[in-house]
Design an enzyme around this catalytic site. Structure first.
Site, PDB file in Angstrom:
ATOM      1  N   MET A  22       6.114  -2.818 -10.434  1.00 52.63           N
ATOM      2  CA  MET A  22       6.365  -2.198  -9.141  1.00 52.63           C
ATOM      3  C   MET A  22       6.744  -3.231  -8.075  1.00 52.63           C
ATOM      4  SD  MET A  22       6.889   0.551  -8.074  1.00 52.63           S
ATOM      5  CE  MET A  22       6.534   2.073  -7.340  1.00 52.63           C
ATOM      6  N   CYS A  23       6.101  -4.420  -8.119  1.00 50.50           N
ATOM      7  CA  CYS A  23       6.392  -5.410  -7.079  1.00 50.50           C
ATOM      8  C   CYS A  23       7.840  -5.867  -7.164  1.00 50.50           C
ATOM      9  CB  CYS A  23       5.434  -6.594  -7.179  1.00 50.50           C
ATOM     10  SG  CYS A  23       5.417  -7.360  -8.786  1.00 50.50           S
ATOM     11  N   THR A  24       8.370  -5.968  -8.406  1.00 48.14           N
ATOM     12  CA  THR A  24       9.771  -6.364  -8.584  1.00 48.14           C
ATOM     13  C   THR A  24      10.687  -5.296  -8.000  1.00 48.14           C
ATOM     14  OG1 THR A  24       9.162  -7.452 -10.627  1.00 48.14           O
ATOM     15  CG2 THR A  24      11.484  -7.019 -10.306  1.00 48.14           C
TER      16      THR A  24
END
Ligand SMILES: [Zn+2]
Length: 451
Positions: free
Chosen positions: A234-236
């Site tokens: 998700m952070c990417t």
């Protein structure tokens, strides 16, 4: 070199010619019993003389061909991309007693590679159409339909060939063949073994393997080889996109629910061109912000629908794999970039949940919740169960701890999920029975309490 591959290329060539004059050839089909001089000459070259690749135990004889033509009974599971290739290869190689099972119907998107089907067949059952086609085209071949999986077990097949796209169905078949094994004083009776030849493809990659149930690595022994579905972190997606896919995932997962472009509660539909167009445009904007190129309408649809394109040539190669010395026992094929293939021997796993014959240990603390155990059964790479149903004998009574597939029982047993193992009355060394869609047999586990 390779019996089936040879006939495959011959057929590919033939098919091109035949397609031009198809009507004539089909109508000119020459009856079931038709034989002609030299029909099996190419097969005889392999069966009636030895060569550098023959198996040390192979004795050239005229009986092998007779066995293939008259006796050998093969079950092909799946009549899709791989299945079409398999049925054609087997029939052209002299196997006549072929049974086929497939529950699916033909979709227009199958037609580019599932070459036994024509546009007029769309909507019809795959197995029926495939069987009719091969039976009409190859004189003497007689493909029989099987309708439900359990019914063929007593039919005593010599070989089972799988061309499936479902891991669950593969594991189920694997479990079924393991359940047929006969042990006498702990020694496996080799006559109870039905070899399983399994193929699988995904885009430009594929594999073929030979499984001798009870003797060599089974499907569940190497379950870790099936990769989990690719999900980007998700952070990417949210802050550091590097690939066009990251931009599309950003729009799909974050922008769509936030902006609700087609109204509240409208779910993104991968088959709706307007939806895809919206995601595509937004993904382009996102990509431009991060200097990423490569977002296309097609890629957008592929990511949204999680499409892995099926490639006809991969199916052909995987279906055509066969050798004199039986494949020992796992072949990998990859032509994403150039061409790469190798074989290795997959090893049996000592504590395989399907074929090891010993109950697996489950290590949990008495204060663990039943939900944790359920999560372990579904998430562990070596188990990957779908909807496990757990029962145990508690105080002499058979107790269903949790069962998902029947709504009323699910409702009744759901409160157990938040109870601890101790509260449920389970004890150290306790036997747990688990049923799941991945196997026809109930699996036994032994509960080991950790302190
Ligand atoms: Zn196994």
């Amino acid at each position: 070199m390779n019996l089936l591959l040879c006939s495959l290329f011959r057929e590919k060539k033939r098919r091109r010619v035949v397609e031009l004059t198809e009507k004539m050839v089909v109508d000119g089909g020459s009856g079931r019993t038709c034989e002609w001089d030299g029909r099996w000459n190419h097969i005889k070259k392999f069966l009636e003389r030895s060569g550098p690749f023959t198996h040390p135990d192979f004795e050239p004889s005229t009986e092998s061909l007779q066995f293939m033509l008259e006796t050998c009974k093969i079950l092909v599971i799946g009549a899709g991309g791989l299945g079409c290739e398999l049925l054609k290869d087997l029939a052209l190689s002299g196997f006549r007693n072929i049974h086929v099972v497939d529950m699916d119907t033909i979709d227009v998107s199958n037609l580019n590679r599932q070459f036994l089907f024509r546009p007029t067949d769309v909507g019809r059952p795959k197995a029926n159409v495939a069987a009719d086609f091969v039976n009409n085209r190859i004189p003497g071949c007689y493909i029989i339909l099987e309708f439900i999986y359990p019914s063929f077990i007593h039919l005593e097949f010599h070989i089972i060939v799988c061309g499936l796209d479902s891991i669950v169905a593969r594991r189920w078949m694997n479990g079924m063949l393991l359940s047929l094994l006969v042990f006498e004083d702990g020694v496996l009776d080799p006559s109870s073994i039905i070899p399983l030849i399994d193929g699988g493809t995904e885009g430009f990659k594929g594999n073929a393997r030979v499984i001798l149930p009870g003797m060599t690595a089974c499907i569940d022994c190497t379950l870790e080889l099936y990769p989990p579905q690719i999900n980007f972190p998700m952070c990417t997606i949210a802050s550091m996109p590097r690939l066009p896919e990251h931009c599309i995932e950003y729009v799909r997962m974050l922008l769509w629910p936030k902006e609700t472009p087609f109204g509240d509660g409208v779910v993104l539909d991968g088959d709706d061109p307007e939806h895809i167009q919206w995601v595509y445009q937004r993904s382009l904007e996102r990509a431009a912000d991060f200097n990423i190129t490569g977002v296309t309408y097609r890629l957008t649809q592929g990511v949204v629908k999680r499409i892995i394109p099926a490639v006809a040539s991969t199916n052909a190669v995987i279906a055509g794999k066969s050798a004199y010395i039986p494949l020992n026992n796992y072949m990998v094929f990859n032509d994403v970039d150039g061409l790469y293939t190798y074989t290795f021997e997959a090893e049996r796993k000592e504590n395989c949940s399907a074929c090891s014959q010993v109950p697996l240990d489950l290590h949990f603390s008495p204060s663990s919740k039943l939900q944790e155990m359920l999560d372990h059964l579904t998430e562990s790479a070596s188990l990957q169960m779908k909807s496990p149903a757990l029962t145990a004998t508690v105080e002499g009574k058979n107790k269903t701890l949790y069962l998902q597939s029947v709504a009323s029982i699910e409702q009744r047993t759901r409160p157990n999920l938040s109870k601890t193992l101790k509260e449920l009355g389970l004890s150290d060394g306790q036997e747990l029975a688990v049923a799941d869609a991945t196997t026809p047999q109930t699996m036994l586990f032994r509960l080991c309490f950790t302190s």
